[in-house]
Design a protein around this motif. Structure first.
Motif, PDB file in Angstrom:
ATOM      1  N   THR A  36       0.686  -1.126  -0.042  1.00 11.40           N
ATOM      2  CA  THR A  36      -0.163  -0.031  -0.078  1.00 11.40           C
ATOM      3  C   THR A  36       0.798   1.174  -0.051  1.00 11.40           C
ATOM      4  O   THR A  36       0.497   2.481  -0.149  1.00 11.40           O
ATOM      5  CB  THR A  36      -0.775   0.032   1.332  1.00 11.40           C
ATOM      6  OG1 THR A  36      -0.153  -0.016   2.370  1.00 11.40           O
ATOM      7  CG2 THR A  36      -1.991  -0.853   1.113  1.00 11.40           C
ATOM      8  N   LYS A  37       2.237   1.014   0.189  1.00 16.05           N
ATOM      9  CA  LYS A  37       3.052   2.381   0.237  1.00 16.05           C
ATOM     10  C   LYS A  37       4.393   2.064  -0.610  1.00 16.05           C
ATOM     11  O   LYS A  37       4.926   1.101  -0.200  1.00 16.05           O
ATOM     12  CB  LYS A  37       3.436   2.666   1.564  1.00 16.05           C
ATOM     13  CG  LYS A  37       4.012   4.211   1.510  1.00 16.05           C
ATOM     14  CD  LYS A  37       4.031   4.453   2.942  1.00 16.05           C
ATOM     15  CE  LYS A  37       4.405   6.245   3.156  1.00 16.05           C
ATOM     16  NZ  LYS A  37       4.125   6.544   4.786  1.00 16.05           N
ATOM     17  N   TRP A  38       4.465   2.821  -1.584  1.00  8.03           N
ATOM     18  CA  TRP A  38       5.614   2.780  -2.563  1.00  8.03           C
ATOM     19  C   TRP A  38       6.333   3.979  -2.639  1.00  8.03           C
ATOM     20  O   TRP A  38       5.992   5.186  -2.311  1.00  8.03           O
ATOM     21  CB  TRP A  38       5.267   2.151  -3.785  1.00  8.03           C
ATOM     22  CG  TRP A  38       4.443   1.055  -4.087  1.00  8.03           C
ATOM     23  CD1 TRP A  38       3.184   0.693  -3.682  1.00  8.03           C
ATOM     24  CD2 TRP A  38       5.077  -0.256  -4.228  1.00  8.03           C
ATOM     25  NE1 TRP A  38       2.967  -0.597  -3.668  1.00  8.03           N
ATOM     26  CE2 TRP A  38       4.020  -1.093  -4.204  1.00  8.03           C
ATOM     27  CE3 TRP A  38       6.440  -0.801  -4.810  1.00  8.03           C
ATOM     28  CZ2 TRP A  38       4.318  -2.637  -4.512  1.00  8.03           C
ATOM     29  CZ3 TRP A  38       6.754  -1.928  -5.066  1.00  8.03           C
ATOM     30  CH2 TRP A  38       5.473  -2.865  -4.968  1.00  8.03           C
ATOM     31  N   ALA A  39       7.588   3.897  -2.871  1.00  9.75           N
ATOM     32  CA  ALA A  39       8.399   4.984  -3.189  1.00  9.75           C
ATOM     33  C   ALA A  39       9.507   5.079  -4.472  1.00  9.75           C
ATOM     34  O   ALA A  39       9.915   3.839  -4.628  1.00  9.75           O
ATOM     35  CB  ALA A  39       9.690   5.398  -2.014  1.00  9.75           C
ATOM     36  N   ILE A  40       9.470   5.916  -5.077  1.00  9.13           N
ATOM     37  CA  ILE A  40      10.453   6.185  -6.253  1.00  9.13           C
ATOM     38  C   ILE A  40      11.378   7.175  -5.878  1.00  9.13           C
ATOM     39  O   ILE A  40      10.939   8.403  -5.703  1.00  9.13           O
ATOM     40  CB  ILE A  40       9.373   6.427  -7.648  1.00  9.13           C
ATOM     41  CG1 ILE A  40       8.712   5.542  -7.746  1.00  9.13           C
ATOM     42  CG2 ILE A  40      10.697   6.703  -8.821  1.00  9.13           C
ATOM     43  CD1 ILE A  40       7.597   5.751  -9.114  1.00  9.13           C
ATOM     44  N   ALA A  41      12.756   7.097  -5.664  1.00  9.44           N
ATOM     45  CA  ALA A  41      13.448   7.978  -5.235  1.00  9.44           C
ATOM     46  C   ALA A  41      14.205   8.859  -6.361  1.00  9.44           C
ATOM     47  O   ALA A  41      14.819   9.794  -6.071  1.00  9.44           O
ATOM     48  CB  ALA A  41      14.691   7.429  -4.376  1.00  9.44           C
ATOM     49  N   GLU A  42      13.765   8.608  -7.682  1.00  4.48           N
ATOM     50  CA  GLU A  42      14.404   9.320  -8.591  1.00  4.48           C
ATOM     51  C   GLU A  42      13.228   9.879  -9.691  1.00  4.48           C
ATOM     52  O   GLU A  42      12.159   8.976  -9.721  1.00  4.48           O
ATOM     53  CB  GLU A  42      15.072   8.278  -9.601  1.00  4.48           C
ATOM     54  CG  GLU A  42      16.224   8.759 -10.500  1.00  4.48           C
ATOM     55  CD  GLU A  42      15.161   8.948 -11.775  1.00  4.48           C
ATOM     56  OE1 GLU A  42      15.526   9.911 -12.699  1.00  4.48           O
ATOM     57  OE2 GLU A  42      14.258   8.484 -12.130  1.00  4.48           O
ATOM     58  N   GLY A  43      13.554  10.981  -9.967  1.00  4.88           N
ATOM     59  CA  GLY A  43      12.345  11.606 -10.970  1.00  4.88           C
ATOM     60  C   GLY A  43      13.204  12.618 -11.753  1.00  4.88           C
ATOM     61  O   GLY A  43      13.991  13.580 -10.764  1.00  4.88           O
ATOM     62  N   TYR A  44      12.869  12.786 -13.000  1.00  2.00           N
ATOM     63  CA  TYR A  44      13.566  14.042 -13.680  1.00  2.00           C
ATOM     64  C   TYR A  44      12.739  14.275 -15.073  1.00  2.00           C
ATOM     65  O   TYR A  44      12.808  12.946 -15.764  1.00  2.00           O
ATOM     66  CB  TYR A  44      15.105  13.918 -13.823  1.00  2.00           C
ATOM     67  CG  TYR A  44      15.746  15.047 -14.564  1.00  2.00           C
ATOM     68  CD1 TYR A  44      15.726  16.163 -14.018  1.00  2.00           C
ATOM     69  CD2 TYR A  44      15.797  14.557 -15.976  1.00  2.00           C
ATOM     70  CE1 TYR A  44      16.453  17.417 -14.852  1.00  2.00           C
ATOM     71  CE2 TYR A  44      16.647  16.004 -16.716  1.00  2.00           C
ATOM     72  CZ  TYR A  44      16.897  16.961 -16.210  1.00  2.00           C
ATOM     73  OH  TYR A  44      17.235  18.018 -16.919  1.00  2.00           O
ATOM     74  N   ILE A  45      12.229  15.079 -15.397  1.00  2.00           N
ATOM     75  CA  ILE A  45      11.629  15.354 -16.436  1.00  2.00           C
ATOM     76  C   ILE A  45      12.365  16.275 -17.408  1.00  2.00           C
ATOM     77  O   ILE A  45      12.453  17.544 -17.199  1.00  2.00           O
ATOM     78  CB  ILE A  45      10.229  15.677 -16.554  1.00  2.00           C
ATOM     79  CG1 ILE A  45       9.131  14.904 -15.755  1.00  2.00           C
ATOM     80  CG2 ILE A  45       9.635  15.885 -17.801  1.00  2.00           C
ATOM     81  CD1 ILE A  45       7.942  15.305 -15.271  1.00  2.00           C
ATOM     82  N   PRO A  46      13.123  15.719 -18.634  1.00  2.00           N
ATOM     83  CA  PRO A  46      13.768  16.712 -19.111  1.00  2.00           C
ATOM     84  C   PRO A  46      13.202  17.984 -19.758  1.00  2.00           C
ATOM     85  O   PRO A  46      11.816  17.710 -20.019  1.00  2.00           O
ATOM     86  CB  PRO A  46      14.240  15.929 -20.553  1.00  2.00           C
ATOM     87  CG  PRO A  46      14.589  14.459 -19.751  1.00  2.00           C
ATOM     88  CD  PRO A  46      13.190  14.353 -19.115  1.00  2.00           C
ATOM     89  N   ALA A  47      13.774  19.039 -19.933  1.00  2.00           N
ATOM     90  CA  ALA A  47      12.909  19.946 -20.349  1.00  2.00           C
ATOM     91  C   ALA A  47      12.735  20.191 -21.797  1.00  2.00           C
ATOM     92  O   ALA A  47      11.805  20.972 -22.459  1.00  2.00           O
ATOM     93  CB  ALA A  47      13.920  21.414 -20.253  1.00  2.00           C
ATOM     94  N   TYR A  48      13.353  19.255 -22.733  1.00  2.00           N
ATOM     95  CA  TYR A  48      13.108  19.085 -24.178  1.00  2.00           C
ATOM     96  C   TYR A  48      12.907  17.723 -24.854  1.00  2.00           C
ATOM     97  O   TYR A  48      13.521  16.941 -23.877  1.00  2.00           O
ATOM     98  CB  TYR A  48      13.847  19.934 -24.914  1.00  2.00           C
ATOM     99  CG  TYR A  48      15.358  19.765 -24.756  1.00  2.00           C
ATOM    100  CD1 TYR A  48      16.080  18.769 -25.576  1.00  2.00           C
ATOM    101  CD2 TYR A  48      16.249  20.242 -23.875  1.00  2.00           C
ATOM    102  CE1 TYR A  48      17.311  18.363 -25.664  1.00  2.00           C
ATOM    103  CE2 TYR A  48      17.441  19.710 -23.793  1.00  2.00           C
ATOM    104  CZ  TYR A  48      18.145  18.942 -24.529  1.00  2.00           C
ATOM    105  OH  TYR A  48      19.278  18.596 -24.581  1.00  2.00           O
ATOM    106  N   SER A  49      12.528  17.460 -25.712  1.00  2.00           N
ATOM    107  CA  SER A  49      12.257  16.169 -26.233  1.00  2.00           C
ATOM    108  C   SER A  49      12.775  16.106 -28.056  1.00  2.00           C
ATOM    109  O   SER A  49      13.125  17.040 -28.499  1.00  2.00           O
ATOM    110  CB  SER A  49      11.004  15.574 -26.113  1.00  2.00           C
ATOM    111  OG  SER A  49      10.720  15.584 -24.964  1.00  2.00           O
ATOM    112  N   ASN A  50      13.158  14.949 -28.272  1.00  2.00           N
ATOM    113  CA  ASN A  50      13.224  14.811 -29.684  1.00  2.00           C
ATOM    114  C   ASN A  50      12.294  13.802 -30.301  1.00  2.00           C
ATOM    115  O   ASN A  50      12.491  12.512 -29.918  1.00  2.00           O
ATOM    116  CB  ASN A  50      14.874  14.487 -29.910  1.00  2.00           C
ATOM    117  CG  ASN A  50      15.389  14.395 -31.243  1.00  2.00           C
ATOM    118  OD1 ASN A  50      14.557  14.900 -32.459  1.00  2.00           O
ATOM    119  ND2 ASN A  50      16.052  13.408 -31.491  1.00  2.00           N
TER     120      ASN A  50
END
Length: 124
Positions: free
Chosen positions: A7-21
């Motif tokens: 019932t409880k999970w963690a994702i210690a990493e996250g990052y959304i780049p500012a641009y895409s291709n």
């Protein structure tokens, strides 16, 4: 079917780049939380986002129907506020029934795309 997961999970990493291709939305750089609800009751899920330089934001509320999966792009979370691009973050996912959580990232900043996927950390 019996519920699977925690019932409880963690994702210690996250990052959304500012641009895409590449074409949108298929090649938009993104972070996704993939949730499996194998049980017979709907899962009411709350996501809290943590930053290195400000207080946590949330909860972002989602429902994952019974015996279904739902893939939620962090890029699309808007309420209570959008997650900023080009910013490190982490997340805690809480549910009222057991679920399984997996994390996926597509980084398309260059023509040679990179896809990362890993199971989240289960707390209980």
């Amino acid at each position: 079917m019996q519920p699977v997961g925690h019932t409880k999970w963690a994702i210690a990493e996250g990052y959304i780049p500012a641009y895409s291709n590449g074409p949108e939305p298929q090649f938009t750089s993104h972070e996704t939380v993939c949730i499996l609800n194998a049980g017979d009751a709907d899962a009411h899920v709350e996501i809290t986002i943590f930053y290195s330089d400000k207080e946590p934001v949330g909860p972002y509320k989602e429902t994952v129907p019974a015996r279904r999966t739902k893939h939620i792009r962090f890029n699309n979370l808007k309420d209570p506020e959008p997650i900023p691009l080009d910013t490190d973050f982490a997340s805690v996912i809480e549910s009222d029934v057991p679920i399984v959580v997996q994390h996926t990232r597509l980084d398309s900043r260059q023509a040679e795309n990179a896809l990362l996927s890993t199971i989240a950390y289960a707390s209980y």
